[in-house]
Scaffold this active site. Structure first.
Site, short mmCIF file in Angstrom:
data_model
loop_
_atom_site.label_atom_id
_atom_site.label_comp_id
_atom_site.label_asym_id
_atom_site.label_seq_id
_atom_site.Cartn_x
_atom_site.Cartn_y
_atom_site.Cartn_z
N GLY A 71 0.82 -1.21 0.00
CA GLY A 71 0.00 0.00 0.00
C GLY A 71 0.86 1.26 0.00
CB THR A 72 4.01 2.07 1.78
OG1 THR A 72 3.45 1.77 3.06
CG2 THR A 72 4.98 3.24 1.90
CB SER A 198 -2.29 -2.85 1.39
OG SER A 198 -1.32 -3.71 1.94
CB CYS A 324 7.27 4.47 22.12
SG CYS A 324 8.40 4.83 23.44
N1 PLP Z 1 -2.59 3.31 4.20
C1 PLP Z 1 -3.33 2.92 5.24
C2 PLP Z 1 -4.62 3.63 5.54
C3 PLP Z 1 -2.89 1.88 6.06
O1 PLP Z 1 -3.63 1.51 7.12
C4 PLP Z 1 -1.67 1.24 5.75
C5 PLP Z 1 -1.15 0.17 6.63
O2 PLP Z 1 -1.45 0.11 7.79
C6 PLP Z 1 -0.95 1.66 4.62
C7 PLP Z 1 -1.44 2.70 3.87
C8 PLP Z 1 0.34 1.01 4.24
O3 PLP Z 1 0.11 -0.24 3.64
P1 PLP Z 1 1.30 -1.31 3.54
O4 PLP Z 1 1.50 -1.85 4.91
O5 PLP Z 1 0.81 -2.33 2.58
O6 PLP Z 1 2.48 -0.58 3.02
#
Ligand code: PLP
Length: 385
Positions: A71-72, A198, A324
């Site tokens: 997702g990132t 993701s 933290c």
């Molecule tokens: N965007 C949202 C809203 C998320 O909750 C997350 C992961 O927690 C991400 C992006 C990132 O996804 P990934 O872990 O596949 O990089």
């Protein structure tokens, strides 16, 4: 010890059916989908099938799907790829409550001289669309607003936002990482240009994501190299990940409403019982516009970390809204943006469910949580006795 897993917004179990589907693609059908030979070609065919399954869940054409690493990466590609395609536009609009996969990219852009507007939210985590509208101008390259918040589950009206934004000729991206599989998405009836998801949030393996790119949307590739994904994302495909994601999308479509309603009922039972049994606690976020699986509860005057550790002793996995930072516990940027008081933001716990949770697990958690809260309140220096 048993495990009760209520941390599905962090990651999810790979579905048994997904594991079954991908197993042959490690040691038997390990060909490269770009190869000319039949051995590789059969893998290529399976990737095409997976693309169709993802397209079916999102309501888009398979050719609009780009497989990524997570997702990132999808978020980074959407933002940086749009800015590279519109070099004369130097403004990006987002919100204060985005995931770091979006927010840290935007803050980095600000350091590079871009104008970044972070829209505020109210105490329920809602946006003011009039404020967004005021910000849309000819210099704006992109608006990136999440479909659903990972911490509170609050959903934004992204269809309405997309119409507003694209109506002015501006590209609209939504981070739908938490939304896909939990709320209906139909891109064929939408103005959204770019959408991220993701795999590991919907019972596919970690290390695979998708960026939906509507036909005709200008986007410069982020990864350069080979010709995979039609030249839009170079790099040999994560074959098992992609096939697994296709299967996970197919599973998410089966009994979509029934499954999500069942999860919503479990979440509501958990939330209602905790609120009834524990004094001085409240739900964070707009409960009328929320994912069916997420509950973010603040327990006043105690630390979220302490609650998590005590839940963990009973095998209950949840997460807290604090992080933290340099040795001190900082309330999350999401709860701070919502103006949640310090004493409540510190004691926030997120329970996030999935279709694998049972009523018995909810009952177990309802039994274990109130005594933990009472015990911690007895020890709290903030409670006056
Ligand atoms: N965007 C949202 C809203 C998320 O909750 C997350 C992961 O927690 C991400 C992006 C990132 O996804 P990934 O872990 O596949 O990089």
């Amino acid at each position: 010890m048993r495990t009760v897993y209520f941390d599905n917004n962090a990651t999810t179990k790979v579905a048994d059916e997904v594991l079954e589907e991908i197993r042959p693609y490690f040691c038997e059908l390990y060909g490269n989908p770009s190869s000319m030979h039949t051995f590789g070609g059969q893998v290529g065919r399976k990737i095409r099938e997976a693309r169709e399954k993802v397209g079916a869940l999102l309501g888009c054409d398979p050719s609009e799907i780009i497989f990524t690493g997570c997702g990132t990466e999808s978020d980074n590609t959407a933002i940086k790829g749009t800015l590279a395609a519109y070099p004369d536009k130097r403004k990006v609009i987002t919100t204060r409550v985005e995931h770091p996969a979006v927010l840290s990219v935007c803050r980095d852009l600000e350091n590079q001289g871009y104008t970044v507007v972070e829209l505020a939210v109210d105490k329920k985590g809602r946006l003011n669309l009039a404020e967004l509208e005021e910000q849309l101008d000819d210099g704006t390259a992109l608006v990136t607003i999440m479909s659903a918040n990972n911490e509170t589950g609050v959903t934004f009206p992204v269809e309405k936002i997309a119409e507003l934004v694209t109506g002015k000729g501006i590209v609209f991206h939504t981070d739908a990482v938490q939304a896909v599989g939990k709320i209906p998405i139909n891109l064929s009836k939408s103005s959204i240009d770019l959408l991220s998801l993701s795999g590991h949030k919907l019972h596919a393996p970690k290390g695979v994501g998708v960026l939906f790119v509507r036909k005709g949307t200008r986007l410069a590739p982020f990864m350069l190299g080979g010709h995979q994904e039609g030249g839009r994302r170079a790099g040999t495909e994560n074959v098992p990940g992609i096939i697994g994601l296709g299967k996970a999308c197919e599973l998410a479509m089966q009994n979509f409403n029934e499954e999500n309603n069942r999860v919503r009922n479990l979440r509501d039972k958990l939330e209602k019982s905790i609120l009834e049994k524990c004094p001085a606690c409240m739900v964070n976020g707009d409960t009328a516009n929320r994912l069916p699986n997420t509950s973010n509860i603040s327990f006043e005057f105690i630390e979220g970390e302490a609650i998590l550790l005590m839940l963990d002793k009973f095998g209950i996995c949840a997460s807290s809204g604090s992080a933290c930072t340099s040795g001190s516990l900082e309330p999350s940027h999401v709860l701070r943006a919502m103006g949640i008081p310090f004493t409540a933001a510190h004691g926030s716990i997120r329970f996030s469910l999935s279709r694998y949770n049972t009523e018995e697990e909810v009952d177990y958690t309802i039994e274990k949580t109130p005594p933990i809260i009472s015990r911690l309140r007895e020890l709290s220096p903030f409670v006056t006795r």
